[in-house]
Design an enzyme around this catalytic site. Sequence first.
Site, mmCIF file in Angstrom:
data_model
loop_
_atom_site.group_PDB
_atom_site.id
_atom_site.type_symbol
_atom_site.label_atom_id
_atom_site.label_comp_id
_atom_site.label_asym_id
_atom_site.label_seq_id
_atom_site.Cartn_x
_atom_site.Cartn_y
_atom_site.Cartn_z
ATOM 1 N N ASP A 24 0.850 -1.183 0.000
ATOM 2 C CA ASP A 24 0.000 0.000 0.000
ATOM 3 C C ASP A 24 0.884 1.231 0.000
ATOM 4 O OD1 ASP A 24 0.293 1.313 2.666
ATOM 5 O OD2 ASP A 24 -0.608 -0.502 3.451
ATOM 6 N N ASP A 72 -9.591 2.807 6.171
ATOM 7 C CA ASP A 72 -8.456 2.784 7.090
ATOM 8 C C ASP A 72 -8.931 3.363 8.424
ATOM 9 O OD1 ASP A 72 -6.109 3.125 8.479
ATOM 10 O OD2 ASP A 72 -5.055 4.183 6.880
ATOM 11 N N GLU A 126 -8.037 3.567 12.262
ATOM 12 C CA GLU A 126 -6.947 3.365 13.205
ATOM 13 C C GLU A 126 -6.775 4.581 14.100
ATOM 14 O OE1 GLU A 126 -2.901 4.124 11.552
ATOM 15 O OE2 GLU A 126 -3.871 3.647 9.638
#
Length: 294
Positions: free
Chosen positions: A66, A157, A159
């Site tokens: 990524d 994503d 986090e």
Amino acid sequence: MSRKWIPVLVASTLAVNLLGTPPAAGAATSPDGGGRAIAGGTPAVRQSAVSALASPPAGYTIQGIDVSSHDHNLGPINWAGVVAEGNKFVYIKATEGNDYLNPFFNGDYTAAKAAGLFVGAYHFARPDGRDPVGEANYFIDNMRWAKDSRTLVPMLDFEWPYWAGAPTCYGLTPAELTNWVRVFTDQVKARIGRPMMIYTNTNFWNPCTNSDASFGGLLLDIAGYTTSRPPLPAGWATETIWQYAPGDPSQPGNYSKNVLKGDYASLTRLTSPEVSIAPPGPRMPRRPIAPKLR
């Protein structure tokens, strides 16, 4: 990542202990923060020998990477070189919040596909903005979802916040966070007709969602910079992708390393040529969010 020759066992211990730990109030912002998909890993973890793992873990044969804007610190990405190293897929950061578009996204997306890679887009979640529908629509409108059998399902994503002094779990309760994720992922599915993937780390997901186990029907990209697969978050029985080592944008070609659970046919099933994008739904009012370091 600094190539420090420290024992892998020690590095693994560091990764287990530090990965997913929220930034301390007033701590320096990670030099590659700003939505880079590293599941909240700290600079200490990124400089461990775990980052130097060059080969995929045993039992995984499909490799990928990524990237984000930080991977352009030393110049353009050599996509032919990425393929030559054996990679089959890439996830590229597209957006963050509801106002940031990675300036390299479109170029990387086009070049990665031209090189023969399967390509997916990811969005760095900003639940502190309390606008999941707006963020989902912004992501969808910019992620270049295509019916071409080469575009991977989009990824959220989710986090730890990366900026100095950020509140634990974005200052939201577990119920507020899980509702944000549910609304965001539901909106994506409503518009593209396909469930998305969640990228997270168990040490973030479990405490910040109160170990909510109701998202196990979505695909999982688990981040864990260890020599064996880390424990999975509540609700998931298996992973689709494992990000087993972070990259280092200060070194050429050192990208975050991923492996797919399954074979090449499993990778092709992460595309969806039969669906199209629906128009956006109603937008929820939003409030300003903290400045971003991207």
